[in-house]
Design a protein around this motif. Structure first.
Motif, mmCIF file in Angstrom:
data_model
loop_
_atom_site.group_PDB
_atom_site.id
_atom_site.type_symbol
_atom_site.label_atom_id
_atom_site.label_comp_id
_atom_site.label_asym_id
_atom_site.label_seq_id
_atom_site.Cartn_x
_atom_site.Cartn_y
_atom_site.Cartn_z
ATOM 1 N N LEU A 166 0.834 -1.211 0.000
ATOM 2 C CA LEU A 166 0.000 0.000 0.000
ATOM 3 C C LEU A 166 0.862 1.252 0.000
ATOM 4 O O LEU A 166 0.632 2.179 -0.782
ATOM 5 C CB LEU A 166 -0.936 0.007 1.210
ATOM 6 N N VAL A 167 1.880 1.283 0.838
ATOM 7 C CA VAL A 167 2.746 2.458 0.923
ATOM 8 C C VAL A 167 3.548 2.640 -0.363
ATOM 9 O O VAL A 167 3.704 3.756 -0.858
ATOM 10 C CB VAL A 167 3.672 2.359 2.153
ATOM 11 N N ALA A 168 4.033 1.537 -0.926
ATOM 12 C CA ALA A 168 4.837 1.629 -2.152
ATOM 13 C C ALA A 168 3.994 2.059 -3.349
ATOM 14 O O ALA A 168 4.400 2.907 -4.133
ATOM 15 C CB ALA A 168 5.513 0.287 -2.438
ATOM 16 N N GLU A 223 -0.316 9.030 10.636
ATOM 17 C CA GLU A 223 -1.306 8.775 11.686
ATOM 18 C C GLU A 223 -2.451 7.916 11.157
ATOM 19 O O GLU A 223 -2.924 7.002 11.845
ATOM 20 C CB GLU A 223 -1.851 10.108 12.228
ATOM 21 N N ALA A 224 -2.889 8.183 9.929
ATOM 22 C CA ALA A 224 -3.976 7.395 9.337
ATOM 23 C C ALA A 224 -3.540 5.944 9.139
ATOM 24 O O ALA A 224 -4.298 5.019 9.446
ATOM 25 C CB ALA A 224 -4.409 8.012 8.012
ATOM 26 N N LEU A 225 -2.343 5.738 8.648
ATOM 27 C CA LEU A 225 -1.841 4.372 8.466
ATOM 28 C C LEU A 225 -1.723 3.645 9.804
ATOM 29 O O LEU A 225 -2.056 2.467 9.911
ATOM 30 C CB LEU A 225 -0.487 4.381 7.757
ATOM 31 N N LEU A 226 -1.273 4.362 10.804
ATOM 32 C CA LEU A 226 -1.162 3.769 12.133
ATOM 33 C C LEU A 226 -2.532 3.336 12.645
ATOM 34 O O LEU A 226 -2.686 2.243 13.189
ATOM 35 C CB LEU A 226 -0.525 4.772 13.097
ATOM 36 N N GLN A 280 -9.542 -1.232 -1.196
ATOM 37 C CA GLN A 280 -10.362 -1.013 -0.005
ATOM 38 C C GLN A 280 -9.550 -0.333 1.086
ATOM 39 O O GLN A 280 -10.027 0.593 1.743
ATOM 40 C CB GLN A 280 -10.909 -2.340 0.529
ATOM 41 N N LEU A 281 -8.322 -0.790 1.283
ATOM 42 C CA LEU A 281 -7.471 -0.184 2.301
ATOM 43 C C LEU A 281 -7.180 1.278 1.984
ATOM 44 O O LEU A 281 -7.180 2.122 2.880
ATOM 45 C CB LEU A 281 -6.167 -0.965 2.438
ATOM 46 N N GLU A 282 -6.931 1.571 0.722
ATOM 47 C CA GLU A 282 -6.667 2.961 0.350
ATOM 48 C C GLU A 282 -7.882 3.829 0.643
ATOM 49 O O GLU A 282 -7.763 4.933 1.176
ATOM 50 C CB GLU A 282 -6.296 3.081 -1.120
ATOM 51 N N GLY A 283 -9.064 3.343 0.308
ATOM 52 C CA GLY A 283 -10.282 4.091 0.596
ATOM 53 C C GLY A 283 -10.465 4.325 2.085
ATOM 54 O O GLY A 283 -10.851 5.414 2.521
#
Length: 168
Positions: free
Chosen positions: A11-13, A39-42, A56-59
Motif C-alpha cells: 500500500l505504501v509503495a 497517523e492514518a496508516l497507524l 479497499q485499504l486505500e479508501g
C-alpha cells in the motif's frame, strides 16, 4: 493476520504518493500531510483485522485522513475561540488594576472545578442555556446538571468569598 506487513508495504509503495498528495490538498503543507498520512496508516493498521485488498485499504486510509483533518480543524477552531479564557493577558497590571485581579481570581476558581461542573457553569452562565438544554448537550439527566451547578456554585462562593445568594 500474519501477512499485514506485506499488505502495508504494498500500500505504501503503490499508493503512498497518492495518499500524501491527498493529504497535501487538505492541509496545504507537506510536513503536516506526511504526519496525517502516518497517523492514518497507524490507525488503520493498528486494528487486528486488516484485509489485503489494496483498493479497499486505500479508501479506508483516505477516509481516516479526512476524519483526522476535520477533527484537527475543529479542535484548532475551538482552541482559537476559547484560548483567551485560559491565557494570561500580556499587559502589565498596575497597583490599582482591580479588573485584572478579579479576572485572575475567577479563572483560578473556575480551574478548581471538575470538568463537568465547569462545563455546566459555562453552558448555564456564559452560553445562557437552560438546565434541559445543558442536560441534552452533556448527555446526562437534568438532576445531574442541577447537582453539578449547585456544587459549582458552592465551591465558587467559598473560593471567591461571596454568599451563595449573590452567585445565583
Amino acid at each position: 493476520m500474519a501477512d499485514w506487513k506485506s499488505t502495508f508495504d504494498e500500500l505504501v509503495a503503490v499508493r503512498g504518493p497518492a495518499l500524501r498528495g491527498y493529504a497535501y490538498l487538505l492541509t496545504g503543507d507537506a510536513a503536516t500531510a506526511a504526519d496525517l498520512v502516518q497517523e492514518a496508516l497507524l490507525r488503520v493498521f493498528g486494528r487486528l483485522r486488516v484485509g489485503s485488498d489494496i483498493e479497499q485499504l486505500e479508501g479506508y486510509v483516505r477516509r481516516v485522513i479526512l476524519n483526522l483533518y476535520v477533527d484537527d480543524r475543529r479542535r484548532a477552531k475551538k482552541w482559537r475561540e476559547t484560548r483567551h479564557l485560559l491565557v494570561e493577558p500580556d499587559h502589565q497590571h498596575g497597583e490599582g488594576d482591580d479588573t485584572w485581579a478579579t479576572t485572575h481570581t475567577v479563572r483560578h476558581a473556575l480551574s478548581d472545578l471538575s470538568p463537568k461542573q465547569r462545563a455546566c457553569v459555562v453552558l448555564r452562565y456564559y452560553e445562557d442555556l437552560t438546565v434541559p438544554e445543558i442536560a441534552d448537550q452533556l448527555g446526562c439527566a437534568e438532576g445531574t446538571v442541577k447537582r453539578h451547578l449547585a456544587d459549582a456554585r458552592s465551591r465558587l462562593a467559598a473560593q471567591l468569598g461571596v454568599t451563595e445568594e449573590s452567585v445565583q
